[in-house]
Motif scaffolding. Structure first.
Motif, PDB file in Angstrom:
ATOM      1  N   CYS A  40      -7.582   7.321   2.086  1.00 53.76           N
ATOM      2  CA  CYS A  40      -6.503   7.600   1.391  1.00 53.76           C
ATOM      3  C   CYS A  40      -6.606   9.053   0.928  1.00 53.76           C
ATOM      4  CB  CYS A  40      -6.109   6.745   0.286  1.00 53.76           C
ATOM      5  SG  CYS A  40      -7.276   6.639  -1.186  1.00 53.76           S
TER       6      CYS A  40
ATOM      7  N   ARG B 151       0.803  -1.098   0.001  1.00 45.86           N
ATOM      8  CA  ARG B 151      -0.262  -0.025  -0.036  1.00 45.86           C
ATOM      9  C   ARG B 151       0.684   1.440  -0.032  1.00 45.86           C
ATOM     10  NH1 ARG B 151      -5.476   1.295   1.194  1.00 45.86           N
ATOM     11  NH2 ARG B 151      -5.704   3.247   2.137  1.00 45.86           N
ATOM     12  N   ASP B 152       2.023   1.285   0.550  1.00 50.13           N
ATOM     13  CA  ASP B 152       2.771   2.376   0.580  1.00 50.13           C
ATOM     14  C   ASP B 152       3.263   2.810  -0.976  1.00 50.13           C
ATOM     15  OD1 ASP B 152       4.911   0.380   0.113  1.00 50.13           O
ATOM     16  OD2 ASP B 152       6.204   1.218   1.763  1.00 50.13           O
ATOM     17  N   GLU B 153       2.906   1.781  -1.690  1.00 44.63           N
ATOM     18  CA  GLU B 153       3.463   2.297  -3.249  1.00 44.63           C
ATOM     19  C   GLU B 153       2.442   2.394  -4.059  1.00 44.63           C
ATOM     20  OE1 GLU B 153       6.368  -0.108  -5.481  1.00 44.63           O
ATOM     21  OE2 GLU B 153       7.575  -0.686  -3.692  1.00 44.63           O
TER      22      GLU B 153
END
Length: 273
Positions: free
Chosen positions: A247, A195-197
């Motif tokens: 997000c 998810r960090d990408e």
């Protein structure tokens, strides 16, 4: 494999992206008004979506042919269909579209899936769903021969029925390229990416963007080279949702756009070599 590109819009997220705009030959198919499609696909929706998929390939000319009848055509040359080429199929709620594309295949094939989820849940009702589409292919597609799933959560794999697990080879990471036995269809759910990408609307795995793109490119290079069995087609899902609130939505759309754009550019490049 012929350069056939389709973008199937069900949630409306592609209207916020530009990776496909201005490119000749892209089939943009607006399916936002089709009811009964979110996560599960009822019979009426299935009929509508199958017709849209059929239209995306016109007369079946998008198919590669390996000496037998072109996939998507019957032995007498009739029929149509369009798994050949590159298809963007919205977020993971609509991953069952892969099973609909594969219903048009008319030759033995290998299926390679990159997904954080095994997608082999037995349906509560007799209905096609995003969480059970691979099981649907196993049980209903007479042409599938070997299935390879990369990046699925081991805890979720353990919940899959043992007999179903025996039909599939699982790969915890992207270090090993699947050894396939037939022409390959590739299905990528971007929720396999950490998810960090890149942000999707589902819980996510641990692969990197570069690892996922590397698998796709390596499969293309191996199967489309001399001696390879060929790539039938590829689909991409795993967008964020248009109204997602967990997000930075603009940033999520931008990272998904970059991924889609890189796949698109690579695909177009391979078709012009």
């Amino acid at each position: 494999m012929n350069r056939n590109i389709s973008v199937l819009s069900l949630s409306g997220i592609y209207e916020a992206q530009t990776f496909y705009k201005g490119l000749d030959g892209v089939n943009f198919i607006d399916l936002r008004d089709v009811p009964g499609t979110n996560c599960m696909c009822d019979d009426a929706a299935k009929e509508t979506l199958a017709a849209a998929i059929r239209g995306a390939g016109g007369d079946g000319s998008c198919w590669r042919s390996a000496g037998a009848s072109a996939p998507g055509k019957d032995s007498d040359g009739s029929g149509d269909g369009a798994p050949g080429g590159l298809h963007f199929i919205d977020n993971g709620n609509y991953h069952y579209l892969s099973a609909l594309f594969l219903e048009f295949v008319r030759e033995p094939f290998s299926l390679v899936v990159l997904d954080h989820h095994p997608d082999m849940q037995a349906p509560m009702f007799d209905i096609l769903s995003c969480g059970g589409w691979i099981l649907h292919v196993i049980e209903n597609n007479p042409y599938v021969r070997d299935i390879h799933v990369i990046g699925a959560d081991p805890a979720l794999i353990s919940r899959v029925d043992e007999k179903t697990r025996e039909r599939v080879k699982f790969y915890e990471n992207a270090m090993e390229l699947p050894v396939t036995e037939h022409p390959v269809y590739i299905s990528v759910d971007k929720d396999v990416i950490r998810r960090d990408e890149l942000v999707t609307n589902w819980d996510q795995g641990e692969l990197s963007v570069s690892e996922v793109l590397g698998v796709v490119k390596d499969l293309f290079q191996r199967e489309e080279s001399e001696g390879g069995k060929g790539i039938i087609g590829i689909d991409i899902c795993g967008e964020c949702a248009p109204e997602q609130q967990d997000c930075d939505l603009d940033a999520a759309i931008a990272t998904n756009q970059r991924f889609n754009e890189e796949v698109m550019q690579y695909f177009v490049q391979t078709q012009t070599l």
